[in-house]
Design a protein around this motif. Structure first.
Motif, PDB file in Angstrom:
ATOM      1  N   UNK A  58       2.879  15.609  62.507  1.00  0.00           N
ATOM      2  CA  UNK A  58       3.319  16.993  62.380  1.00  0.00           C
ATOM      3  C   UNK A  58       3.917  17.464  63.703  1.00  0.00           C
ATOM      4  N   UNK A  59       5.089  18.032  63.605  1.00  0.00           N
ATOM      5  CA  UNK A  59       5.748  18.538  64.810  1.00  0.00           C
ATOM      6  C   UNK A  59       5.663  20.061  64.806  1.00  0.00           C
ATOM      7  N   UNK A  60       5.065  20.609  65.829  1.00  0.00           N
ATOM      8  CA  UNK A  60       4.921  22.062  65.926  1.00  0.00           C
ATOM      9  C   UNK A  60       6.221  22.641  66.474  1.00  0.00           C
ATOM     10  N   UNK A  61       6.817  23.513  65.699  1.00  0.00           N
ATOM     11  CA  UNK A  61       8.101  24.109  66.057  1.00  0.00           C
ATOM     12  C   UNK A  61       8.018  25.594  65.717  1.00  0.00           C
ATOM     13  N   UNK A  62       7.405  26.394  66.600  1.00  0.00           N
ATOM     14  CA  UNK A  62       7.046  27.763  66.242  1.00  0.00           C
ATOM     15  C   UNK A  62       8.240  28.663  65.915  1.00  0.00           C
ATOM     16  N   UNK A  63       8.054  29.466  64.883  1.00  0.00           N
ATOM     17  CA  UNK A  63       9.031  30.491  64.514  1.00  0.00           C
ATOM     18  C   UNK A  63       8.491  31.850  64.948  1.00  0.00           C
ATOM     19  N   UNK A  64       9.358  32.727  65.418  1.00  0.00           N
ATOM     20  CA  UNK A  64       8.917  34.084  65.754  1.00  0.00           C
ATOM     21  C   UNK A  64       8.771  34.952  64.503  1.00  0.00           C
ATOM     22  N   UNK A  65       9.170  34.418  63.348  1.00  0.00           N
ATOM     23  CA  UNK A  65       9.239  35.245  62.138  1.00  0.00           C
ATOM     24  C   UNK A  65       7.947  35.164  61.323  1.00  0.00           C
ATOM     25  N   UNK A  66       6.959  35.916  61.752  1.00  0.00           N
ATOM     26  CA  UNK A  66       5.691  35.962  61.005  1.00  0.00           C
ATOM     27  C   UNK A  66       4.938  37.224  61.406  1.00  0.00           C
ATOM     28  N   UNK A 125       5.677  28.186  56.492  1.00  0.00           N
ATOM     29  CA  UNK A 125       4.652  27.518  57.292  1.00  0.00           C
ATOM     30  C   UNK A 125       5.098  26.096  57.647  1.00  0.00           C
ATOM     31  N   UNK A 126       5.706  25.430  56.650  1.00  0.00           N
ATOM     32  CA  UNK A 126       6.078  24.022  56.840  1.00  0.00           C
ATOM     33  C   UNK A 126       7.492  23.759  56.347  1.00  0.00           C
ATOM     34  N   UNK A 127       8.091  22.746  56.947  1.00  0.00           N
ATOM     35  CA  UNK A 127       9.352  22.197  56.464  1.00  0.00           C
ATOM     36  C   UNK A 127       9.191  20.682  56.421  1.00  0.00           C
ATOM     37  N   UNK A 133      13.475  12.667  55.142  1.00  0.00           N
ATOM     38  CA  UNK A 133      12.940  11.408  55.661  1.00  0.00           C
ATOM     39  C   UNK A 133      11.424  11.458  55.870  1.00  0.00           C
ATOM     40  N   UNK A 134      10.797  12.581  55.481  1.00  0.00           N
ATOM     41  CA  UNK A 134       9.357  12.705  55.610  1.00  0.00           C
ATOM     42  C   UNK A 134       8.896  13.354  56.909  1.00  0.00           C
ATOM     43  N   UNK A 135       9.840  13.737  57.753  1.00  0.00           N
ATOM     44  CA  UNK A 135       9.458  14.471  58.968  1.00  0.00           C
ATOM     45  C   UNK A 135       8.829  15.795  58.563  1.00  0.00           C
ATOM     46  N   UNK A 136       7.756  16.146  59.276  1.00  0.00           N
ATOM     47  CA  UNK A 136       7.032  17.366  58.920  1.00  0.00           C
ATOM     48  C   UNK A 136       6.962  18.301  60.125  1.00  0.00           C
ATOM     49  N   UNK A 137       7.482  19.499  59.928  1.00  0.00           N
ATOM     50  CA  UNK A 137       7.410  20.518  60.976  1.00  0.00           C
ATOM     51  C   UNK A 137       6.514  21.661  60.514  1.00  0.00           C
ATOM     52  N   UNK A 138       5.728  22.202  61.429  1.00  0.00           N
ATOM     53  CA  UNK A 138       5.004  23.445  61.149  1.00  0.00           C
ATOM     54  C   UNK A 138       5.574  24.536  62.040  1.00  0.00           C
ATOM     55  N   UNK A 139       5.870  25.676  61.433  1.00  0.00           N
ATOM     56  CA  UNK A 139       6.498  26.785  62.160  1.00  0.00           C
ATOM     57  C   UNK A 139       5.592  27.990  62.306  1.00  0.00           C
ATOM     58  N   UNK A 140       4.651  28.148  61.376  1.00  0.00           N
ATOM     59  CA  UNK A 140       3.755  29.313  61.373  1.00  0.00           C
ATOM     60  C   UNK A 140       2.341  28.803  61.074  1.00  0.00           C
ATOM     61  N   UNK A 141       1.359  29.345  61.781  1.00  0.00           N
ATOM     62  CA  UNK A 141      -0.038  28.988  61.526  1.00  0.00           C
ATOM     63  C   UNK A 141      -0.447  29.437  60.125  1.00  0.00           C
ATOM     64  N   UNK A 142      -1.253  28.652  59.459  1.00  0.00           N
ATOM     65  CA  UNK A 142      -1.625  29.001  58.075  1.00  0.00           C
ATOM     66  C   UNK A 142      -2.282  30.366  57.927  1.00  0.00           C
ATOM     67  N   UNK A 147       0.923  30.161  51.167  1.00  0.00           N
ATOM     68  CA  UNK A 147       1.447  29.237  52.175  1.00  0.00           C
ATOM     69  C   UNK A 147       2.827  28.812  51.662  1.00  0.00           C
ATOM     70  N   UNK A 148       3.823  28.849  52.517  1.00  0.00           N
ATOM     71  CA  UNK A 148       5.181  28.484  52.109  1.00  0.00           C
ATOM     72  C   UNK A 148       5.592  27.122  52.652  1.00  0.00           C
ATOM     73  N   UNK A 149       6.069  26.272  51.748  1.00  0.00           N
ATOM     74  CA  UNK A 149       6.544  24.940  52.147  1.00  0.00           C
ATOM     75  C   UNK A 149       8.015  24.792  51.753  1.00  0.00           C
ATOM     76  N   UNK A 150       8.857  24.543  52.723  1.00  0.00           N
ATOM     77  CA  UNK A 150      10.281  24.321  52.483  1.00  0.00           C
ATOM     78  C   UNK A 150      10.554  22.821  52.421  1.00  0.00           C
ATOM     79  N   UNK A 151      11.309  22.425  51.410  1.00  0.00           N
ATOM     80  CA  UNK A 151      11.701  21.028  51.251  1.00  0.00           C
ATOM     81  C   UNK A 151      13.198  20.922  51.523  1.00  0.00           C
ATOM     82  N   UNK A 152      13.520  20.057  52.464  1.00  0.00           N
ATOM     83  CA  UNK A 152      14.913  19.815  52.834  1.00  0.00           C
ATOM     84  C   UNK A 152      15.645  19.209  51.635  1.00  0.00           C
TER      85      UNK A 152
END
Ligand code: ZN
Length: 162
Positions: free
Chosen positions: A3-11, A50-52, A56-65, A88-93
């Protein structure tokens, strides 16, 4: 599952002390995960999840659950509104018009049980954006393999005419 943490300011905070009771699946409708990641973290766009999961299966988390991400917008489910405070929102590329990639589905199937367990979310609580905003939103769309999730107890069969 890395899991790659990639914080979003939008929360923000979930309203009225609400906790996640649903998991809302989306497609990004964009050409790449990188492009989606940029948008989901752009303060001007005022959207997030929360997640994208990349194709290729890469997983990013942008917002804490425990926090309220901005993925669902107007809508309701089971007669309840403020879907963002309850989910909880999960975005699929995925652009929306082609199959969802195998590595992406594998990561989704690995993470769903963990989130469901953490928040005591039953299979009934795993829904599509189109379920909470019918007519306005169509994701994750007809190419998404709901039956595959159902077979694993990660969703329930539901009539969808889109
Ligand atoms: Zn969506």
């Amino acid at each position: 599952m890395q899991l790659i943490w990639h914080p979003s300011p939008n929360f923000g905070d979930r309203r009225e002390g609400l906790v996640p009771q649903w998991i809302v699946l989306h497609y990004t409708a964009m050409d790449s995960a990188g492009e989606a990641l940029e948008r989901l973290c752009d303060p001007q766009a005022e959207v997030s999840a929360h997640y994208l999961i990349g194709s290729d299966g890469m997983l990013w988390q942008m917002v804490d659950e425990p926090c309220r991400a901005w993925h669902a917008g107007a809508g309701q489910w089971q007669g309840l509104d403020d879907v963002n405070s309850r989910s909880i929102g999960i975005e699929l590329d995925n652009r929306g018009n082609h199959p969802f990639a195998e590595p992406q589905m594998a990561v989704l199937e690995a993470m769903l049980p963990q989130i469901m367990e953490r928040w005591s979310i039953p299979a009934e609580g795993v829904i599509g954006h189109s379920d909470s905003a019918p007519g306005r939103k169509f994701d994750p769309g007809p190419r998404f393999d709901w039956a595959r999730l159902v077979r694993q107890g990660l969703a329930v069969p539901r009539h969808r005419d889109h």
